[in-house]
Design a protein around this motif. Structure first.
Motif, PDB file in Angstrom:
ATOM      1  N   GLY A  70      45.664 -34.620   1.473  1.00  0.00           N
ATOM      2  CA  GLY A  70      44.773 -35.152   2.501  1.00  0.00           C
ATOM      3  C   GLY A  70      45.274 -36.470   3.065  1.00  0.00           C
ATOM      4  N   TYR A  71      45.725 -37.355   2.169  1.00  0.00           N
ATOM      5  CA  TYR A  71      46.240 -38.642   2.636  1.00  0.00           C
ATOM      6  C   TYR A  71      47.574 -38.492   3.362  1.00  0.00           C
ATOM      7  CZ  TYR A  71      42.578 -41.378   0.463  1.00  0.00           C
ATOM      8  OH  TYR A  71      41.353 -41.927   0.150  1.00  0.00           O
ATOM      9  N   SER A  72      48.364 -37.500   3.002  1.00  0.00           N
ATOM     10  CA  SER A  72      49.624 -37.280   3.723  1.00  0.00           C
ATOM     11  C   SER A  72      49.340 -36.836   5.156  1.00  0.00           C
ATOM     12  CB  SER A  72      50.488 -36.246   2.998  1.00  0.00           C
ATOM     13  OG  SER A  72      49.965 -34.936   3.129  1.00  0.00           O
ATOM     14  N   ILE A  73      48.307 -36.001   5.342  1.00  0.00           N
ATOM     15  CA  ILE A  73      47.927 -35.579   6.695  1.00  0.00           C
ATOM     16  C   ILE A  73      47.405 -36.778   7.485  1.00  0.00           C
ATOM     17  CG2 ILE A  73      46.310 -34.164   8.023  1.00  0.00           C
ATOM     18  CD1 ILE A  73      46.453 -32.115   5.713  1.00  0.00           C
ATOM     19  N   PHE A  74      46.555 -37.574   6.845  1.00  0.00           N
ATOM     20  CA  PHE A  74      46.038 -38.788   7.479  1.00  0.00           C
ATOM     21  C   PHE A  74      47.179 -39.703   7.899  1.00  0.00           C
ATOM     22  CE2 PHE A  74      45.112 -43.275   6.193  1.00  0.00           C
ATOM     23  CZ  PHE A  74      44.441 -43.657   7.339  1.00  0.00           C
ATOM     24  N   TYR A  75      48.139 -39.894   7.002  1.00  0.00           N
ATOM     25  CA  TYR A  75      49.237 -40.801   7.292  1.00  0.00           C
ATOM     26  C   TYR A  75      50.147 -40.240   8.378  1.00  0.00           C
ATOM     27  CZ  TYR A  75      51.813 -44.950   6.021  1.00  0.00           C
ATOM     28  OH  TYR A  75      52.374 -46.188   6.048  1.00  0.00           O
ATOM     29  N   MET A  76      50.307 -38.928   8.412  1.00  0.00           N
ATOM     30  CA  MET A  76      51.105 -38.296   9.460  1.00  0.00           C
ATOM     31  C   MET A  76      50.458 -38.535  10.824  1.00  0.00           C
ATOM     32  SD  MET A  76      52.257 -34.305   9.831  1.00  0.00           S
ATOM     33  CE  MET A  76      50.568 -33.720   9.928  1.00  0.00           C
ATOM     34  N   LEU A  77      49.142 -38.390  10.916  1.00  0.00           N
ATOM     35  CA  LEU A  77      48.445 -38.593  12.180  1.00  0.00           C
ATOM     36  C   LEU A  77      48.518 -40.050  12.622  1.00  0.00           C
ATOM     37  CD1 LEU A  77      45.318 -36.333  11.568  1.00  0.00           C
ATOM     38  CD2 LEU A  77      47.280 -35.857  13.040  1.00  0.00           C
ATOM     39  N   VAL A  78      48.429 -40.980  11.675  1.00  0.00           N
ATOM     40  CA  VAL A  78      48.573 -42.398  12.002  1.00  0.00           C
ATOM     41  C   VAL A  78      49.923 -42.654  12.657  1.00  0.00           C
ATOM     42  CG1 VAL A  78      48.859 -44.700  11.009  1.00  0.00           C
ATOM     43  CG2 VAL A  78      46.982 -43.243  10.250  1.00  0.00           C
ATOM     44  N   ASN A  79      50.962 -42.051  12.111  1.00  0.00           N
ATOM     45  CA  ASN A  79      52.308 -42.284  12.637  1.00  0.00           C
ATOM     46  C   ASN A  79      52.579 -41.521  13.925  1.00  0.00           C
ATOM     47  OD1 ASN A  79      54.305 -43.985  10.775  1.00  0.00           O
ATOM     48  ND2 ASN A  79      52.747 -43.018   9.485  1.00  0.00           N
ATOM     49  N   ILE A  80      51.837 -40.443  14.169  1.00  0.00           N
ATOM     50  CA  ILE A  80      51.921 -39.805  15.487  1.00  0.00           C
ATOM     51  C   ILE A  80      51.445 -40.792  16.547  1.00  0.00           C
ATOM     52  CG2 ILE A  80      50.882 -38.036  16.964  1.00  0.00           C
ATOM     53  CD1 ILE A  80      50.969 -36.136  14.570  1.00  0.00           C
ATOM     54  N   GLY A  81      50.368 -41.516  16.239  1.00  0.00           N
ATOM     55  CA  GLY A  81      49.887 -42.543  17.157  1.00  0.00           C
ATOM     56  C   GLY A  81      50.906 -43.642  17.365  1.00  0.00           C
ATOM     57  N   ALA A  82      51.531 -44.095  16.276  1.00  0.00           N
ATOM     58  CA  ALA A  82      52.547 -45.149  16.376  1.00  0.00           C
ATOM     59  C   ALA A  82      53.731 -44.685  17.214  1.00  0.00           C
ATOM     60  CB  ALA A  82      53.005 -45.549  14.977  1.00  0.00           C
ATOM     61  N   PHE A  83      54.151 -43.456  16.997  1.00  0.00           N
ATOM     62  CA  PHE A  83      55.291 -42.905  17.735  1.00  0.00           C
ATOM     63  C   PHE A  83      54.954 -42.754  19.219  1.00  0.00           C
ATOM     64  CE2 PHE A  83      57.707 -39.351  19.487  1.00  0.00           C
ATOM     65  CZ  PHE A  83      59.007 -39.694  19.138  1.00  0.00           C
ATOM     66  N   THR A  84      53.758 -42.298  19.522  1.00  0.00           N
ATOM     67  CA  THR A  84      53.361 -42.078  20.915  1.00  0.00           C
ATOM     68  C   THR A  84      53.330 -43.381  21.699  1.00  0.00           C
ATOM     69  OG1 THR A  84      52.005 -40.196  20.223  1.00  0.00           O
ATOM     70  CG2 THR A  84      51.580 -41.101  22.412  1.00  0.00           C
ATOM     71  N   GLY A  85      52.759 -44.422  21.094  1.00  0.00           N
ATOM     72  CA  GLY A  85      52.688 -45.709  21.779  1.00  0.00           C
ATOM     73  C   GLY A  85      54.053 -46.262  22.124  1.00  0.00           C
ATOM     74  N   LYS A  86      54.985 -46.208  21.172  1.00  0.00           N
ATOM     75  CA  LYS A  86      56.336 -46.730  21.423  1.00  0.00           C
ATOM     76  C   LYS A  86      57.110 -45.855  22.396  1.00  0.00           C
ATOM     77  CE  LYS A  86      56.757 -48.855  16.827  1.00  0.00           C
ATOM     78  NZ  LYS A  86      55.655 -48.168  16.151  1.00  0.00           N
ATOM     79  N   THR A  87      56.828 -44.557  22.391  1.00  0.00           N
ATOM     80  CA  THR A  87      57.531 -43.638  23.280  1.00  0.00           C
ATOM     81  C   THR A  87      57.123 -43.852  24.736  1.00  0.00           C
ATOM     82  OG1 THR A  87      57.698 -41.967  21.546  1.00  0.00           O
ATOM     83  CG2 THR A  87      57.971 -41.203  23.797  1.00  0.00           C
ATOM     84  N   ILE A  88      55.870 -44.185  24.957  1.00  0.00           N
ATOM     85  CA  ILE A  88      55.365 -44.353  26.313  1.00  0.00           C
ATOM     86  C   ILE A  88      55.810 -45.669  26.940  1.00  0.00           C
ATOM     87  CG2 ILE A  88      53.230 -44.788  27.603  1.00  0.00           C
ATOM     88  CD1 ILE A  88      51.920 -42.612  25.955  1.00  0.00           C
ATOM     89  N   ILE A  89      55.919 -46.722  26.133  1.00  0.00           N
ATOM     90  CA  ILE A  89      56.075 -48.061  26.702  1.00  0.00           C
ATOM     91  C   ILE A  89      57.386 -48.245  27.455  1.00  0.00           C
ATOM     92  CG2 ILE A  89      57.023 -49.059  24.587  1.00  0.00           C
ATOM     93  CD1 ILE A  89      54.667 -50.745  27.121  1.00  0.00           C
ATOM     94  N   ASP A  90      58.523 -47.754  26.953  1.00  0.00           N
ATOM     95  CA  ASP A  90      59.799 -47.970  27.637  1.00  0.00           C
ATOM     96  C   ASP A  90      59.888 -47.224  28.967  1.00  0.00           C
ATOM     97  OD1 ASP A  90      60.901 -49.893  26.102  1.00  0.00           O
ATOM     98  OD2 ASP A  90      62.274 -48.613  24.989  1.00  0.00           O
TER      99      ASP A  90
END
Length: 368
Positions: A70-90
């Protein structure tokens, strides 16, 4: 959005330097220094609610057997958010310029509203243990946490890991730009971390499913000094190993990959460990307290980064010639030796923690 955006965001919003005077959109210096503080305070309070409540919700909605997953899924979703934000900004910056660092906040706000609506309309929990506690009961629960020496020591140990991980935002951007040149892309380099976590965290958690949380964390803790040493290698190698990419960038990416793998071993199981220490109905309080390492690692990690950058990899603008700056930054890789040492000390400390607590638990069982 990530911490890496914040320095440039401040500059773009109007917090720019004119010699020795700093002004925020024409406001006096006394105001400009503090304009961002209320915003950061709101983010801090909001994050405090979200992290503890979501972490506790995972604990409530899973069993001990499924909690790590459960925590691995939670942590994966957190990092999807982190990846999306950095991908959009440049790409956004390429289209509209530096104002992208302002508009990314609109994107973040929209995503937050969508997430809120999804929770309100789609999430319903039947687990109500711990709801309706009095202030006295909350105070008693808090006292149980701060007198639990195991949890306090574990927080301090894991702070060592996060001090190294924080350098993804504290040291890496300036280090890469100063050492590899202005064309370096620290935003894309930082994105390696969430990408690897998203791809690997579920697999690694399943791989370590039959191992204890502390064992899995120990594997990650011994990976983190390796990651720092790999980052240091960029300044030690001669000719570029790959055409079109500097050794600084190449070894930084390699080190971040190892760092991300370490995070996969540590973070989900760390939350699992804390959740299993919490009495029924107090998961939110315990898991909220578990994030104390974020505060400690930010304070010490960013502070140390500033000192080390000034000493070993100073701002080129402070030097009259390129040769003078190159002489001053010849040992820039020493920065990573400090963080490798911090990571190694933390790894050894966790190993000793595991041995000592295991011995104590065995003695307790033998005396029962």
């Amino acid at each position: 959005m990530g911490l890496g955006v914040l320095p440039t965001l401040l500059e773009t919003a109007g917090l720019v330097s004119y010699g020795a005077t700093t002004r925020f959109n024409g406001l006096p210096d006394s105001y400009s220094r503090w304009m961002i503080v209320p915003v950061l305070f709101i983010l801090m309070v909001g994050g405090s609610f979200i992290k503890s409540i979501i972490s506790a919700s995972v604990a409530k909605e899973t069993t001990e057997a499924t909690r790590a997953r459960g925590y691995s899924i939670f942590y994966m979703l957190v990092n999807i958010g982190a990846f999306t934000g950095k991908t959009i900004i440049d790409p956004l910056r390429n289209v509209i310029g530096e104002q992208a660092y302002i508009y990314i906040n609109y994107f973040s706000g929209a995503m937050t509203i969508i997430a809120l609506l999804a929770v309100v309309f789609l999430y319903k929990s039947t687990h109500t243990a711990g709801e309706g506690k009095s202030l006295h009961e909350i105070g008693q629960g808090f006292m149980r946490i701060i007198t639990n020496w195991r949890l306090l020591i574990l927080i301090l140990i894991v702070t060592g890991f996060w001090m190294v991980q924080q350098q993804l935002y504290a040291t890496m951007p300036k280090y890469v730009i100063r050492m590899a040149g202005e064309t370096a892309k620290p935003g894309w380099i930082a994105n390696v971390n969430p990408f690897v976590v998203v791809c690997c965290v579920s697999f690694i958690t399943r791989l370590m499913a039959k191992r204890s949380a502390i064992t899995s964390m120990n594997v990650g803790m011994f990976l983190i000094p390796v990651s720092a040493l790999l980052m240091a290698c960029g300044n030690l190698l001669g000719n570029d190993l790959l055409s079109g990419i500097s050794n600084i960038t190449l070894m930084m990416v390699t080190g971040i990959v190892v760092q991300a793998l370490a995070e996969c071993f540590i973070s989900p199981r760390y939350l699992e460990y804390f959740s299993l220490q919490a009495p029924k109905g107090e998961e939110g309080m315990y898991l909220g307290f578990s994030h104390l390492h974020s505060f400690l690692s930010s304070i010490f990690g960013f502070g140390l980064a500033g000192i080390l950058l000034t000493k070993y990899c100073p701002d080129p603008a402070l030097f009259e010639t390129r040769a003078a700056w190159e002489a001053a930054s010849a040992n820039a890789h020493y920065i990573w030796y400090y963080f490798a040492a911090i990571g190694l000390i933390a790894a050894i400390a966790l190993l000793l923690f595991a041995k000592i607590t295991e011995s104590i638990d065995k003695k307790k069982k033998a005396n029962q």
